[in-house]
Design an enzyme around this catalytic site. Structure first.
Site, PDB file in Angstrom:
ATOM      1  N   GLY A 191     -24.426 -30.157  47.760  1.00  0.00           N
ATOM      2  CA  GLY A 191     -23.366 -29.911  46.780  1.00  0.00           C
ATOM      3  C   GLY A 191     -22.005 -30.125  47.396  1.00  0.00           C
ATOM      4  N   GLY A 217     -28.282 -19.091  44.435  1.00  0.00           N
ATOM      5  CA  GLY A 217     -27.297 -18.496  43.545  1.00  0.00           C
ATOM      6  C   GLY A 217     -25.892 -19.080  43.628  1.00  0.00           C
ATOM      7  CG  PHE A 218     -23.063 -17.730  44.545  1.00  0.00           C
ATOM      8  CD1 PHE A 218     -22.107 -17.756  43.532  1.00  0.00           C
ATOM      9  CD2 PHE A 218     -23.921 -16.642  44.629  1.00  0.00           C
ATOM     10  CE1 PHE A 218     -22.001 -16.704  42.627  1.00  0.00           C
ATOM     11  CE2 PHE A 218     -23.819 -15.588  43.731  1.00  0.00           C
ATOM     12  CZ  PHE A 218     -22.863 -15.608  42.732  1.00  0.00           C
ATOM     13  CG  MET A 272     -33.991 -21.623  47.659  1.00  0.00           C
ATOM     14  SD  MET A 272     -33.058 -22.906  46.805  1.00  0.00           S
ATOM     15  CE  MET A 272     -31.356 -22.460  47.172  1.00  0.00           C
ATOM     16  CG  MET A 295     -27.698 -20.914  38.849  1.00  0.00           C
ATOM     17  SD  MET A 295     -26.519 -20.333  40.084  1.00  0.00           S
ATOM     18  CE  MET A 295     -26.564 -21.686  41.261  1.00  0.00           C
ATOM     19  CG  MET A 335     -31.968 -21.020  41.166  1.00  0.00           C
ATOM     20  SD  MET A 335     -30.453 -21.463  42.026  1.00  0.00           S
ATOM     21  CE  MET A 335     -30.102 -23.012  41.206  1.00  0.00           C
ATOM     22  CG  HIS A 337     -30.153 -30.293  42.946  1.00  0.00           C
ATOM     23  ND1 HIS A 337     -31.509 -30.118  43.137  1.00  0.00           N
ATOM     24  CD2 HIS A 337     -29.615 -29.054  43.027  1.00  0.00           C
ATOM     25  CE1 HIS A 337     -31.767 -28.828  43.327  1.00  0.00           C
ATOM     26  NE2 HIS A 337     -30.633 -28.157  43.257  1.00  0.00           N
ATOM     27  CG  HIS A 372     -32.914 -25.446  41.876  1.00  0.00           C
ATOM     28  ND1 HIS A 372     -32.080 -25.160  42.937  1.00  0.00           N
ATOM     29  CD2 HIS A 372     -33.874 -24.479  41.887  1.00  0.00           C
ATOM     30  CE1 HIS A 372     -32.514 -24.058  43.557  1.00  0.00           C
ATOM     31  NE2 HIS A 372     -33.585 -23.631  42.932  1.00  0.00           N
ATOM     32  CB  SER A 390     -26.016 -29.743  44.073  1.00  0.00           C
ATOM     33  OG  SER A 390     -25.746 -28.667  43.199  1.00  0.00           O
ATOM     34  N   GLY A 450     -26.430 -25.658  52.088  1.00  0.00           N
ATOM     35  CA  GLY A 450     -25.750 -25.909  53.355  1.00  0.00           C
ATOM     36  C   GLY A 450     -26.114 -27.220  54.006  1.00  0.00           C
ATOM     37  CG  ASP A 465     -28.148 -26.090  41.529  1.00  0.00           C
ATOM     38  OD1 ASP A 465     -29.298 -25.882  41.939  1.00  0.00           O
ATOM     39  OD2 ASP A 465     -27.288 -26.735  42.162  1.00  0.00           O
ATOM     40  CG  ASP A 485     -30.714 -26.449  46.888  1.00  0.00           C
ATOM     41  OD1 ASP A 485     -29.542 -26.667  47.227  1.00  0.00           O
ATOM     42  OD2 ASP A 485     -31.050 -26.104  45.731  1.00  0.00           O
TER      43      ASP A 485
HETATM   44  C1  DX5 Z   1     -27.518 -22.884  45.060  1.00  0.00           C
HETATM   45  C2  DX5 Z   1     -28.009 -24.214  44.573  1.00  0.00           C
HETATM   46  C3  DX5 Z   1     -27.660 -25.383  45.399  1.00  0.00           C
HETATM   47  C4  DX5 Z   1     -26.178 -25.558  45.681  1.00  0.00           C
HETATM   48  C5  DX5 Z   1     -26.077 -26.017  47.091  1.00  0.00           C
HETATM   49  O1  DX5 Z   1     -28.377 -21.858  44.707  1.00  0.00           O
HETATM   50  O2  DX5 Z   1     -29.401 -24.223  44.410  1.00  0.00           O
HETATM   51  O3  DX5 Z   1     -28.187 -26.570  44.836  1.00  0.00           O
HETATM   52  O4  DX5 Z   1     -25.528 -26.469  44.857  1.00  0.00           O
HETATM   53  O5  DX5 Z   1     -24.747 -26.080  47.435  1.00  0.00           O
HETATM   54  P1  DX5 Z   1     -24.274 -26.460  48.887  1.00  0.00           P
HETATM   55  O6  DX5 Z   1     -24.775 -27.827  49.185  1.00  0.00           O
HETATM   56  O7  DX5 Z   1     -22.800 -26.380  48.775  1.00  0.00           O
HETATM   57  O8  DX5 Z   1     -24.846 -25.429  49.817  1.00  0.00           O
HETATM   58 ZN    ZN Z   2     -30.237 -26.161  43.775  1.00  0.00          ZN
END
Ligand code: DX5
Ligand code: ZN
Length: 221
Positions: free
Chosen positions: A199, A144-145, A139, A39, A70, A35, A68, A11, A179, A37, A177
């Site tokens: 990510g 979001g983060f 998820m 937002m 959001m 990937h 993705h 990501s 952690g 993101d 997606d």
């Molecule tokens: C968060 C994103 C993820 C994010 C995951 O809402 O959708 O794709 O980048 O980040 P990590 O892998 O650090 O949890």
């Molecule tokens: Zn994502």
């Protein structure tokens, strides 16, 4: 049924946004999808990039884009990403009233269609919709983060979805997606996920391509 090889999708949320093209190229040859993101500061509090950046970035790399979204009102914006050449466009079920119509439009526009399920949303009500989708994004954090801790209790949804897909002979990628790292990816794979977004675990590493190879190794154990 033959099991397709796992997908590792770094990501770019965790990449250096001032060097996105370089960061994409750094994982070419190692990653399966990139990937991305998107937002909008409405569906989630965070704000990242939109269509103009994706249109430019997609020209700089051979990697298939896994977008993705959001965002609110995905029916208004999704098709642009498909037309820009995204391989897969995923929108959130919480953001739209007619996910099937949007999936059909995405496929008609030439991309795969993905349905995303956020932390607080159960998967059962949407199982019947899955024949219209190519990917189901579960998820494993609250959307979001980046950088949040993996929530193992989300894997029940992965198990339910995988069981449903297998019994219905659906060709469905079940993507996780949030952690995902060397110490969590195995549990997600055991639950039935076959596409893994990472990510921090990739772009937080000194060598992102090596980090992807390590994830792939962990998943095929
Ligand atoms: C968060 C994103 C993820 C994010 C995951 O809402 O959708 O794709 O980048 O980040 P990590 O892998 O650090 O949890
Ligand atoms: Zn994502």
């Amino acid at each position: 049924m033959s099991v397709p090889p796992p997908i590792i999708a770094p990501s770019i949320l965790a990449a250096d946004f001032s060097r996105l093209a370089e960061e994409a190229r750094a994982v070419e040859g190692a990653a399966d999808w990139l990937h991305v993101d998107v937002m909008d500061n409405h569906f989630v509090p965070n704000l990242t990039i939109g269509l103009p950046v994706v249109q430019s970035l997609i020209k700089t790399t051979t990697l298939p884009f896994d977008v993705h979204l959001m965002i609110e009102a995905p029916e208004r914006w999704s098709i642009g990403y498909a037309e820009a050449g995204a391989y897969n466009v995923t929108f959130h079920v919480e953001a739209t009233d007619d996910p099937v119509a949007l999936a059909k439009s995405l496929r008609a526009a030439g991309s795969r269609a993905g349905l995303a399920i956020d932390r607080g949303t159960p998967v059962e009500p949407y199982l019947e919709l899955l024949p219209h989708f190519d990917t189901l994004l579960i998820m494993t954090i609250k959307a979001g983060f980046g950088g949040q801790a993996f929530l193992p209790e989300m894997l029940d949804k992965v198990r339910t979805a995988r069981r449903h897909a297998s019994s219905g002979h659906l060709e469905l990628r079940v993507e996780v997606d949030g952690g995902i790292a060397a110490d969590t990816i195995e549990a997600a794979a055991d639950a039935g996920a076959d596409a893994f977004v990472a990510g921090t675990a990739v772009y937080g590493a000194a060598d992102p391509a090596a980090a992807i190879r390590a994830l792939r190794q962990a998943v095929s154990r």
